[in-house]
Design a protein around this motif. Structure first.
Motif, PDB file in Angstrom:
ATOM      1  N   PHE A  77      18.294  78.164  55.540  1.00  0.00           N
ATOM      2  CA  PHE A  77      19.378  78.156  56.527  1.00  0.00           C
ATOM      3  C   PHE A  77      20.543  77.247  56.137  1.00  0.00           C
ATOM      4  N   ASP A  78      20.389  76.459  55.085  1.00  0.00           N
ATOM      5  CA  ASP A  78      21.394  75.458  54.700  1.00  0.00           C
ATOM      6  C   ASP A  78      22.337  76.012  53.637  1.00  0.00           C
ATOM      7  N   PRO A  79      23.593  76.311  53.993  1.00  0.00           N
ATOM      8  CA  PRO A  79      24.533  76.873  53.016  1.00  0.00           C
ATOM      9  C   PRO A  79      24.778  75.954  51.810  1.00  0.00           C
ATOM     10  N   ALA A  80      24.510  74.671  51.946  1.00  0.00           N
ATOM     11  CA  ALA A  80      24.701  73.745  50.831  1.00  0.00           C
ATOM     12  C   ALA A  80      23.497  73.733  49.882  1.00  0.00           C
ATOM     13  N   SER A  81      22.414  74.358  50.276  1.00  0.00           N
ATOM     14  CA  SER A  81      21.202  74.359  49.459  1.00  0.00           C
ATOM     15  C   SER A  81      21.252  75.462  48.407  1.00  0.00           C
ATOM     16  N   PRO A  82      20.724  75.186  47.212  1.00  0.00           N
ATOM     17  CA  PRO A  82      20.637  76.265  46.217  1.00  0.00           C
ATOM     18  C   PRO A  82      19.654  77.358  46.643  1.00  0.00           C
ATOM     19  N   TYR A  83      18.848  77.103  47.676  1.00  0.00           N
ATOM     20  CA  TYR A  83      17.861  78.067  48.165  1.00  0.00           C
ATOM     21  C   TYR A  83      18.316  78.770  49.444  1.00  0.00           C
ATOM     22  N   TYR A  84      19.600  78.638  49.772  1.00  0.00           N
ATOM     23  CA  TYR A  84      20.169  79.281  50.951  1.00  0.00           C
ATOM     24  C   TYR A  84      20.019  80.792  50.845  1.00  0.00           C
ATOM     25  N   ASP A  85      19.644  81.409  51.963  1.00  0.00           N
ATOM     26  CA  ASP A  85      19.530  82.865  52.026  1.00  0.00           C
ATOM     27  C   ASP A  85      20.385  83.341  53.198  1.00  0.00           C
ATOM     28  N   PRO A  86      21.539  83.958  52.924  1.00  0.00           N
ATOM     29  CA  PRO A  86      22.420  84.378  54.016  1.00  0.00           C
ATOM     30  C   PRO A  86      21.803  85.435  54.934  1.00  0.00           C
ATOM     31  N   LYS A  87      20.760  86.120  54.482  1.00  0.00           N
ATOM     32  CA  LYS A  87      20.111  87.133  55.324  1.00  0.00           C
ATOM     33  C   LYS A  87      19.094  86.523  56.292  1.00  0.00           C
ATOM     34  N   ALA A  88      18.738  85.276  56.073  1.00  0.00           N
ATOM     35  CA  ALA A  88      17.753  84.612  56.928  1.00  0.00           C
ATOM     36  C   ALA A  88      18.445  84.000  58.151  1.00  0.00           C
ATOM     37  N   THR A  89      17.804  84.130  59.297  1.00  0.00           N
ATOM     38  CA  THR A  89      18.297  83.502  60.523  1.00  0.00           C
ATOM     39  C   THR A  89      17.127  82.763  61.171  1.00  0.00           C
ATOM     40  N   PRO A  90      17.440  81.765  62.014  1.00  0.00           N
ATOM     41  CA  PRO A  90      16.329  81.070  62.691  1.00  0.00           C
ATOM     42  C   PRO A  90      15.457  82.013  63.516  1.00  0.00           C
ATOM     43  N   ASP A  91      16.048  83.097  64.041  1.00  0.00           N
ATOM     44  CA  ASP A  91      15.264  84.077  64.799  1.00  0.00           C
ATOM     45  C   ASP A  91      14.403  84.954  63.897  1.00  0.00           C
ATOM     46  N   LYS A  92      14.892  85.207  62.683  1.00  0.00           N
ATOM     47  CA  LYS A  92      14.168  86.033  61.716  1.00  0.00           C
ATOM     48  C   LYS A  92      14.165  85.354  60.341  1.00  0.00           C
ATOM     49  N   PRO A  93      13.376  84.287  60.199  1.00  0.00           N
ATOM     50  CA  PRO A  93      13.308  83.628  58.890  1.00  0.00           C
ATOM     51  C   PRO A  93      12.639  84.545  57.869  1.00  0.00           C
ATOM     52  N   ARG A  94      13.075  84.438  56.631  1.00  0.00           N
ATOM     53  CA  ARG A  94      12.497  85.265  55.562  1.00  0.00           C
ATOM     54  C   ARG A  94      11.527  84.465  54.686  1.00  0.00           C
ATOM     55  N   TRP A  95      11.675  83.155  54.696  1.00  0.00           N
ATOM     56  CA  TRP A  95      10.921  82.320  53.758  1.00  0.00           C
ATOM     57  C   TRP A  95      10.174  81.236  54.502  1.00  0.00           C
ATOM     58  N   ASP A  96       8.925  81.072  54.136  1.00  0.00           N
ATOM     59  CA  ASP A  96       8.152  79.978  54.673  1.00  0.00           C
ATOM     60  C   ASP A  96       7.453  79.275  53.524  1.00  0.00           C
ATOM     61  N   CYS A  97       6.795  78.195  53.836  1.00  0.00           N
ATOM     62  CA  CYS A  97       6.166  77.394  52.785  1.00  0.00           C
ATOM     63  C   CYS A  97       4.965  76.669  53.370  1.00  0.00           C
ATOM     64  N   VAL A  98       4.434  75.748  52.628  1.00  0.00           N
ATOM     65  CA  VAL A  98       3.348  74.889  53.090  1.00  0.00           C
ATOM     66  C   VAL A  98       3.724  73.455  52.771  1.00  0.00           C
ATOM     67  N   ASP A  99       3.135  72.520  53.487  1.00  0.00           N
ATOM     68  CA  ASP A  99       3.247  71.116  53.123  1.00  0.00           C
ATOM     69  C   ASP A  99       2.072  70.804  52.211  1.00  0.00           C
ATOM     70  N   VAL A 100       2.348  70.156  51.080  1.00  0.00           N
ATOM     71  CA  VAL A 100       1.268  69.749  50.182  1.00  0.00           C
ATOM     72  C   VAL A 100       1.115  68.229  50.249  1.00  0.00           C
ATOM     73  N   GLU A 101      -0.118  67.791  50.175  1.00  0.00           N
ATOM     74  CA  GLU A 101      -0.443  66.369  50.252  1.00  0.00           C
ATOM     75  C   GLU A 101      -1.067  65.917  48.940  1.00  0.00           C
ATOM     76  N   TYR A 102      -0.613  64.776  48.463  1.00  0.00           N
ATOM     77  CA  TYR A 102      -1.136  64.198  47.220  1.00  0.00           C
ATOM     78  C   TYR A 102      -2.628  63.933  47.348  1.00  0.00           C
ATOM     79  N   ASN A 103      -3.359  64.283  46.279  1.00  0.00           N
ATOM     80  CA  ASN A 103      -4.789  64.003  46.236  1.00  0.00           C
ATOM     81  C   ASN A 103      -5.078  63.055  45.077  1.00  0.00           C
TER      82      ASN A 103
END
Length: 181
Positions: free
Chosen positions: A77-103
């Motif tokens: 959602f961040d236009p300043a990010s290199p990973y910005y996706d203009p087709k994604a909206t908060p109502d219809k996100p296209r990308w998700d992820c996970v949080d990873v924790e150091y082991n």
């Protein structure tokens, strides 16, 4: 059921030492649909092989675990990010992820050539999908890599010797004699 994954990152951007420092980090910025779909399969507690890529040598550097699954990737959602996706909206996100924790940081980096030379890892997706940044790893492959990290480093010359023997080509058939008319 705990599953295992291999997740790639460039150490200049985010290394295992960076994860050790911050403890938990969202695995954001993934824009490959196949990698995204793998992250959608992840569950809290799944094990992660932390792989340093685009460096010399590339290889498995540490261990992490999935701390949170189903996180919306805010970078879309961040236009300043290199990973910005203009087709994604908060109502219809296209990308998700996970949080990873150091082991843990492995006792040594297990480099790609050594991984390739290990028979127990012969069917690993890493060797056939080199551009994919998130991929599943079997329980046996995960355990084999952890064991490799505990052993002394294998010199490059010996790595080549441990490679499985190349397949023998079938003998060429003899050319058929020309017919005389």
């Amino acid at each position: 059921m705990t599953r295992h994954w291999l997740m790639k990152t460039e150490p200049e951007t985010f290394s295992i030492d960076d994860l050790a420092r911050v403890k938990i980090e969202p695995w954001s910025g993934v824009r490959n649909p196949m990698a995204r779909n793998f992250m959608r399969e992840m569950q809290v507690g799944d094990g992660v092989l932390f792989y340093h890529s685009s460096c010399t040598p590339p290889g498995v550097a540490g261990l992490a675990r999935v701390a949170t699954a189903g996180v919306i990737d805010a970078t879309q959602f961040d236009p300043a990010s290199p990973y910005y996706d203009p087709k994604a909206t908060p109502d219809k996100p296209r990308w998700d992820c996970v949080d990873v924790e150091y082991n843990a940081t492995l006792p040594r980096l297990v480099p790609l050539p050594e991984l390739r030379g290990e028979r127990a890892l012969a069917g690993m997706m890493l060797f056939t999908w080199s551009r994919l940044s998130v991929m599943p790893v079997s329980d046996a492959q995960y355990a084999a890599i952890i064991e490799l990290a505990k052993r002394p480093a294998v010199p490059p010359a010996k790595r080549a010797a441990r490679r499985p023997a190349p397949r023998k080509k079938p003998p060429k058939s003899k050319p058929k004699p020309k017919r005389r008319r």
